[in-house]
Design a protein around this motif. Structure first.
Motif, short mmCIF file in Angstrom:
data_model
loop_
_atom_site.label_atom_id
_atom_site.label_comp_id
_atom_site.label_asym_id
_atom_site.label_seq_id
_atom_site.Cartn_x
_atom_site.Cartn_y
_atom_site.Cartn_z
N CYS A 212 17.84 64.47 54.15
CA CYS A 212 18.01 65.81 54.71
C CYS A 212 16.65 66.50 54.90
O CYS A 212 16.39 67.13 55.93
CB CYS A 212 18.90 66.66 53.82
N LEU A 217 16.81 69.17 57.90
CA LEU A 217 18.01 69.91 57.59
C LEU A 217 17.70 71.00 56.56
O LEU A 217 16.76 70.86 55.77
CB LEU A 217 19.10 68.98 57.06
N THR A 221 21.96 72.50 52.90
CA THR A 221 22.59 71.23 53.30
C THR A 221 22.18 70.11 52.37
O THR A 221 23.01 69.32 51.90
CB THR A 221 22.21 70.87 54.75
N GLY A 386 32.04 69.22 58.71
CA GLY A 386 30.59 69.21 58.85
C GLY A 386 30.10 68.23 59.89
O GLY A 386 29.13 68.50 60.62
N LEU A 390 27.78 69.09 63.08
CA LEU A 390 26.55 68.38 63.46
C LEU A 390 26.61 67.97 64.93
O LEU A 390 25.62 68.11 65.67
CB LEU A 390 26.38 67.14 62.58
N ARG A 393 26.24 71.00 67.27
CA ARG A 393 24.88 71.54 67.31
C ARG A 393 23.85 70.52 67.76
O ARG A 393 22.66 70.80 67.78
CB ARG A 393 24.51 72.06 65.92
N ARG A 395 22.76 68.05 66.20
CA ARG A 395 21.86 67.82 65.06
C ARG A 395 22.23 66.48 64.43
O ARG A 395 23.39 66.22 64.14
CB ARG A 395 22.02 68.95 64.04
N GLY A 446 27.80 65.54 56.02
CA GLY A 446 28.74 66.43 56.68
C GLY A 446 29.19 67.55 55.76
O GLY A 446 29.28 68.71 56.16
N GLU A 449 26.46 70.10 55.55
CA GLU A 449 26.40 70.94 56.75
C GLU A 449 27.50 72.00 56.74
O GLU A 449 27.29 73.14 57.16
CB GLU A 449 26.50 70.07 58.00
N HIS A 452 26.41 74.70 54.32
CA HIS A 452 25.36 75.51 54.94
C HIS A 452 25.95 76.50 55.94
O HIS A 452 25.60 77.69 55.94
CB HIS A 452 24.35 74.60 55.64
N THR A 453 26.87 76.03 56.76
CA THR A 453 27.48 76.90 57.76
C THR A 453 28.32 77.99 57.11
O THR A 453 28.25 79.17 57.50
CB THR A 453 28.36 76.06 58.71
#
Length: 654
Positions: A212, A217, A221, A386, A390, A393, A395, A446, A449, A452-453
């Protein structure tokens, strides 16, 4: 003490080499084990060919030599590069604050704690024997290398029941590293293997966090992904009982760290990336050949992401590093892969029965719960959410692509039987569990992520209402809230996963405590060079790993029926009427026969030649307990040199 020695063996050699070639920070910390196995893999053929004994001292000196060479090459290339590109600016890497590093470190610590607790709860004691099929082979191999001082795969055919096969191959770098610790700090074979399982669980969250960090990232995350990586049943815990496939588990555990190293190639700046990639590929290939196919999938998808401009790359500056990395990976990795062609047909011919319908298999892949009776909702649902985030986005698009490829391959393998599926899954023995183990790393990222979101959304709602709060406070509060909910309901799946680990540590049916006691008796009554006639299925294949006593049958597969050992296994109880059986026993230097009550395959009979020995002429009972019997064979007392202890009275073991 013993566990600390195992950790040091996993990390220190690679850390020394990595630091010498310029690795730093999270990447250095995570890449230590994969570089260690690379350094060890390069040493095995060289030390063996030159007659240098495989010891901790010789491998330490080799590590220092390789590190010195790596340092010199890195320094020379850096000096040359500075002259040619004096005006070039180093690539900018987003900096993490100390809070970001601390949060990621807390996630890694949580993942390590969950992993260690799970394994320790699943294994009764460090010395408990793993009862599954391949465990005896791995244990025998560690002791064999330690006692003979030669780790070349071509020298270990004996313990595969193929003593005359000079082209025999099994990747033994994992065993070679552990062999260096055999006898150190009181470490015997099973504590070594069990402690190494915990070391593998330590490598996973550290590698995920480093991946990460390397791929830009956020710290939230990284920390959440590292913590979640220890919660998936299919990896690493299922691999600790299924097989167990310890070397493969170690290889898969090091893929995240390797992907962090690969990121260096997108930031050309000297020899650090190519050297780390080359040695790392050698390490993965030497751990288990099939892991190279996993890395290849990721590398191809990363290349595609670069070509489609999802990942930035300055081709003009990067091409020398890319070419050097490819050449080093081929040059150092190919010698580890080519010998595996010896048994390629046997690997790809393995067939495992379907374990799910197509719909069920897809559902397992979507919820990151492969080979599970019930989905792991609390990590699986956030993980798939997640992955979609990803993709949305753009990513780590290559990671999303890997999920589609590897998840699809798992779903096909576990639910279909056709030539194409067998071809694609062949490098993995067509094994559902080995392919299932490839999904949790993606699921962990995932999951990270998603966290994080979710925390960013929560912080955005809270900050306008509480403007005086530190900007990091709402994020931390969101993480704590999610951890309380998900962790509270799932409890890290520690109980579920420890139950899975424990499947292979429940005592019987293969080798029992009574049989282990009988092995100790044999160790006191045999001498070097002597072998003990034994059955391939009753657990006695463990007598060498546990007590150093050489059996005639070394593993559960058994010797070929056409071999001498195969013959006496079938006809030893006809000794008085079969001169050939007597001749073979004398050639093998056998005085004792061992019969245990265990059976690794309960629905298969034990070897015919060891049945009814109580009433067979020429066999005298000299030791018995509730689970094992030892018989002395008449007329065999002179097959070994003087000094061997004679058999005792029949009641000696009671």
């Amino acid at each position: 003490m013993g566990f600390l020695l195992v950790l040091a063996a996993f990390w220190l050699p690679g850390a020394v080499f990595g630091a010498a070639i310029g690795l730093r920070g999270w990447t250095l910390a995570a890449a230590g084990p994969v570089l260690t196995f690379g350094v060890v893999a390069l040493a095995i053929p060289l030390l063996g060919a030159t007659g240098i004994r495989w010891t901790a001292l010789s491998v330490t000196l080799w590590t220092l030599l390789v590190s010195a060479v790596g340092f010199a090459v890195t320094w020379a290339v850096a000096r040359f590069t500075r002259r040619r590109h004096a005006d070039a600016e180093p690539a900018e890497r987003p900096r993490w604050s100390w809070r970001a590093h601390a949060f990621a470190a807390l996630g890694v610590a949580a993942g390590m704690a969950v992993g260690a607790l799970t394994v320790l709860r699943g294994i009764p004691t460090p010395g408990t024997v793993n009862q599954d099929w391949d465990a005896a082979f791995h244990a025998n191999l560690v002791r064999w290398i330690a006692e003979r001082g030669d780790a070349r795969p071509s020298t270990v055919g004996t313990i595969a029941n193929l003593p005359d096969e000079t082209h025999y191959f099994y990747p033994d770098t994992y065993h070679a590293l552990l062999a260096l610790l055999f006898g150190k700090g009181g470490l015997t074979v099973m504590p070594l293997l069990n402690f190494a399982s915990i070391a593998v669980t330590f490598a996973v969250p550290l590698g995920v966090a480093a991946l990460c960090r390397a791929w830009r990232l956020p710290a939230v995350t990284a920390g959440a992904a590292a913590a979640a990586s220890a919660c998936f049943t299919s990896f690493p815990y299922d691999l600790f009982w299924h097989g167990p496939v310890w070397p493969y588990a170690a290889g898969v555990a090091l893929v995240p760290a390797m992907l962090a190293v690969v990121r260096l190639l997108l930031e050309p700046g000297g020899a650090t990336g190519p050297l780390a990639v080359g040695v790392g590929v050698a390490g993965l290939a030497a751990l288990h050949t099939s892991v190279v196919f996993v890395l290849a999938v990721y590398c191809v998808l990363i290349l595609a992401a670069v070509l489609f401009k999802f990942e930035a790359l300055d081709w003009r500056r990067a091409w020398p590093s890319l070419v050097a990395a490819a050449l080093l990976a081929i040059g150092l990795g190919l010698p580890q892969v080519l010998p595996s062609l010896y048994n390629a047909g046997g690997v790809t011919a393995a067939v495992w029965p379907n374990a799910a319908t197509v719909t069920g298999a897809v559902g397992q892949a979507v919820t990151f719960s492969p080979m599970a009776n019930f989905p792991q909702w609390w990590v699986g649902v956030p993980a798939i959410a997640g992955v979609f985030l990803l993709a949305r986005r753009r990513r780590l698009v290559w990671l999303v692509g890997a999920y589609v490829v590897l998840g699809g391959l798992y779903a096909a393998t576990v639910s279909m039987e056709n030539g194409l599926v067998h071809l694609l899954s062949g490098p993995f023995y067509n094994d559902n569990y080995r392919l299932a183990a490839l999904l949790p790393m993606i699921g962990a990222i995932g999951f990270g992520e998603f966290v994080h979101t979710a925390t960013a959304w929560f912080a955005a709602k809270v900050r306008p209402r509480l403007p005086k709060l530190h900007p990091a406070a709402p994020v931390l509060a969101g993480v704590v809230l999610l951890a309380a909910v998900i962790g509270g309901f799932s409890r890290g799946y520690v109980h579920l996963n420890s139950v899975h680990v424990n499947i292979a540590y429940r005592g019987f049916p293969a080798v029992s405590a009574d049989e282990e006691t009988a092995f100790a008796w044999l160790a006191q009554h045999t001498v070097p060079g002597e072998r003990v006639l034994n059955d391939r299925l009753d657990g006695s294949v463990w007598m060498y790993a546990l007590q150093g006593v050489h059996p005639t049958q070394w593993n559960y597969y058994g010797a070929p029926r056409t071999s001498d050992v195969g013959y006496v296994s079938a006809f030893a109880n006809r000794l008085e009427d079969d001169p050939k059986a007597r001749q073979i026993l004398r050639a093998l230097k056998v005085r004792y026969a061992f019969v245990g009550q265990g059976n690794a395959v309960p629905d298969q009979p034990n070897d015919a030649g060891l049945q009814h020995l109580d009433t067979t002429p020429g066999f005298k009972l000299v030791y018995r307990n509730a689970g094992a019997s030892v018989y002395e064979i008449a007329g065999q007392q002179d097959v070994v040199a003087a000094g061997a202890a004679p058999g005792s009275a029949p009641g000696d073991g009671q």
